[in-house]
Design an enzyme around this catalytic site. Structure first.
Site, PDB file in Angstrom:
ATOM      1  CG  MET A 205      -1.901  -1.195   1.173  1.00 18.45           C
ATOM      2  SD  MET A 205      -3.419  -0.910   2.077  1.00 18.45           S
ATOM      3  CE  MET A 205      -2.805  -0.668   3.720  1.00 18.45           C
TER       4      MET A 205
ATOM      5  CG  LEU B  16       7.180   1.335  -1.021  1.00 19.91           C
ATOM      6  CD1 LEU B  16       7.919   1.060  -2.335  1.00 19.91           C
ATOM      7  CD2 LEU B  16       6.290   0.145  -0.663  1.00 19.91           C
ATOM      8  CG  HIS B  17       8.405   0.150   5.855  1.00 20.38           C
ATOM      9  ND1 HIS B  17       8.601  -1.211   5.912  1.00 20.38           N
ATOM     10  CD2 HIS B  17       7.076   0.332   6.089  1.00 20.38           C
ATOM     11  CE1 HIS B  17       7.468  -1.830   6.187  1.00 20.38           C
ATOM     12  NE2 HIS B  17       6.510  -0.917   6.289  1.00 20.38           N
TER      13      HIS B  17
ATOM     14  CG  HIS C 110       6.880  -2.163   2.027  1.00 17.57           C
ATOM     15  ND1 HIS C 110       6.782  -0.980   2.711  1.00 17.57           N
ATOM     16  CD2 HIS C 110       5.658  -2.749   2.106  1.00 17.57           C
ATOM     17  CE1 HIS C 110       5.546  -0.832   3.178  1.00 17.57           C
ATOM     18  NE2 HIS C 110       4.849  -1.886   2.832  1.00 17.57           N
TER      19      HIS C 110
ATOM     20  CD  GLN D 195      -6.203  -3.700   2.352  1.00 13.73           C
ATOM     21  OE1 GLN D 195      -6.080  -4.178   1.220  1.00 13.73           O
ATOM     22  NE2 GLN D 195      -5.241  -3.789   3.256  1.00 13.73           N
TER      23      GLN D 195
HETATM   24  P1  AMP Z   1       1.436  -3.026   3.449  1.00 11.61           P
HETATM   25  O1  AMP Z   1       2.024  -1.998   2.539  1.00 11.61           O
HETATM   26  O2  AMP Z   1       1.458  -2.639   4.889  1.00 11.61           O
HETATM   27  O3  AMP Z   1       0.091  -3.525   2.970  1.00 11.61           O
HETATM   28  O4  AMP Z   1       2.402  -4.270   3.368  1.00 11.61           O
HETATM   29  C1  AMP Z   1       2.736  -4.854   2.136  1.00 11.61           C
HETATM   30  C2  AMP Z   1       3.473  -6.145   2.397  1.00 11.61           C
HETATM   31  O5  AMP Z   1       4.658  -5.851   3.139  1.00 11.61           O
HETATM   32  C3  AMP Z   1       2.666  -7.149   3.230  1.00 11.61           C
HETATM   33  O6  AMP Z   1       2.906  -8.456   2.728  1.00 11.61           O
HETATM   34  C4  AMP Z   1       3.239  -6.966   4.609  1.00 11.61           C
HETATM   35  O7  AMP Z   1       3.125  -8.113   5.423  1.00 11.61           O
HETATM   36  C5  AMP Z   1       4.689  -6.680   4.291  1.00 11.61           C
HETATM   37  N1  AMP Z   1       5.328  -5.975   5.409  1.00 11.61           N
HETATM   38  C6  AMP Z   1       4.919  -4.829   5.998  1.00 11.61           C
HETATM   39  N2  AMP Z   1       5.730  -4.525   7.044  1.00 11.61           N
HETATM   40  C7  AMP Z   1       6.653  -5.513   7.116  1.00 11.61           C
HETATM   41  C8  AMP Z   1       7.753  -5.781   7.985  1.00 11.61           C
HETATM   42  N3  AMP Z   1       8.052  -4.990   9.001  1.00 11.61           N
HETATM   43  N4  AMP Z   1       8.484  -6.896   7.762  1.00 11.61           N
HETATM   44  C9  AMP Z   1       8.164  -7.736   6.736  1.00 11.61           C
HETATM   45  N5  AMP Z   1       7.160  -7.537   5.891  1.00 11.61           N
HETATM   46  C10 AMP Z   1       6.403  -6.441   6.074  1.00 11.61           C
END
Ligand code: AMP
Length: 311
Positions: free
Chosen positions: A30, A33-34, A37, A61
């Site tokens: 979403m 990014l960090h 990601h 969602q």
């Molecule tokens: P999001 O952008 O929060 O929807 O996350 C996108 C993907 O990145 C999802 O599969 C999350 O589980 C994964 N993700 C988010 N934060 C982390 C993290 N700290 N460590 C590993 N994967 C992550």
């Protein structure tokens, strides 16, 4: 270094997808990014010839009153970060592209989605699986990478792929944490300085539980110790903390290794208490300690794998 191509429509995506060589790995995000990601992207790069990243804040969602409007969005910063990787293609559609109208055909995520995250966010996982399904169909990846951070989401995606015979492989990637232990999350941007300190209690509580298990504590004791720590933590309001099967998200039976109910079973959760009827449940070898809590106005989730030494 490479220049990332951004597809904003399905037609642009289709054309760019055709040009990708070899096996394709997908990382759905979403945005905002960090490093978490990035660890998914690096896992995809290590395994696949081409990597596609999607950036889409999926309205389906988010429930009413949640943070859809305020969710952090910064596509330029995201692209700058992706320029440090080998990602060649980003799919970044607007909501109208993904949902020209409200979808009529919906995914029913089943019972896993009724527990924990799904209890607090009843429409969340149906929305997640809807968009995951759509992006899978649009990108047609060979592999898709999901973070262990969203463990219940991962379990549901795996279940959907298995139940619907979807033709791709799901990989999970471990949680990336700050040196402090705080799990990286786009929502950490909401935390004040004090909140960031209070938020450390989530990882600390889970670590206490995991370490207790490594020293021979029973499932009941592990859950109790982690819960006691988080309950006592300043600035944290618990939504849930529990010990579950990582595939089904059913609560683990709180056996204590002896032949009776665990002495420190938690009264408020009667359904967890060891039941003699029908025989004692098997002593688990592993479980997932999961939690969600509000730190100030921000809702955070975290989890940790736990291995039990045995009865
Ligand atoms: P999001 O952008 O929060 O929807 O996350 C996108 C993907 O990145 C999802 O599969 C999350 O589980 C994964 N993700 C988010 N934060 C982390 C993290 N700290 N460590 C590993 N994967 C992550």
């Amino acid at each position: 270094m490479c220049v990332v191509r951004i597809a904003r429509t399905k037609a642009e995506l289709r054309a760019a997808r055709k040009a990708l060589p070899g096996t394709v790995g997908l990382v759905m995000t979403m945005g905002a990014l960090h490093e978490g990601h990035l660890s998914l992207i690096h896992a995809a790069e290590a395994e696949c010839d081409s990597v596609v990243v999607s950036i889409f804040v999926n309205p389906l969602q988010f429930g009413p009153g949640e943070d859809y409007e305020n969710y952090p969005r910064d596509l330029d910063a995201d692209i700058a970060l992706l320029d440090t990787t080998n990602v060649k293609l980003v799919f970044a559609p607007q909501p109208e592209v993904m949902y020209p109208r409200q979808p009529l055909v919906r995914i029913d995520p089943g019972t896993i989605a009724t527990r924990f995250e799904g209890k607090t966010r009843p429409t969340h996982f149906a929305g997640v699986l809807q968009v995951v399904n759509k992006v899978f169909n649009l990108v047609r990846p060979d592999y898709a990478y999901f973070g262990q951070k969203d463990a219940q989401q991962l379990a549901l995606v795996r279940t959907m792929v298995a139940d619907l015979d979807m033709p791709l492989v799901i990989r999970s990637v471990p949680i990336k944490r700050e040196a402090s232990g705080l799990a990286l999350s786009s929502r950490n941007a909401y935390l004040s300085e004090n909140d960031r300190i209070a938020a450390l209690a989530l990882n600390q509580a889970l670590t206490i539980g995991r370490d207790a298990a490594a020293h021979g504590a029973s499932p009941a004791q592990v859950r109790e110790r982690a819960l006691a720590y988080l309950t006592a933590a300043d600035g944290v309001k618990i939504d849930y903390l529990d010990l579950v099967d990582p595939d089904t998200f059913e609560e683990l039976p709180l056996v204590d290794g002896s032949d009776g109910p665990a002495e420190d079973s938690y009264d408020a959760h009667e359904e967890h208490v060891w039941e003699a009827e029908g025989g004692a449940p098997a002593y688990p070898t592993r479980g997932l300690l999961i939690t969600a809590a509000w730190v100030g106005p921000t809702r955070l989730i975290d989890n940790m794998e736990v291995e039990f030494l045995g009865a």
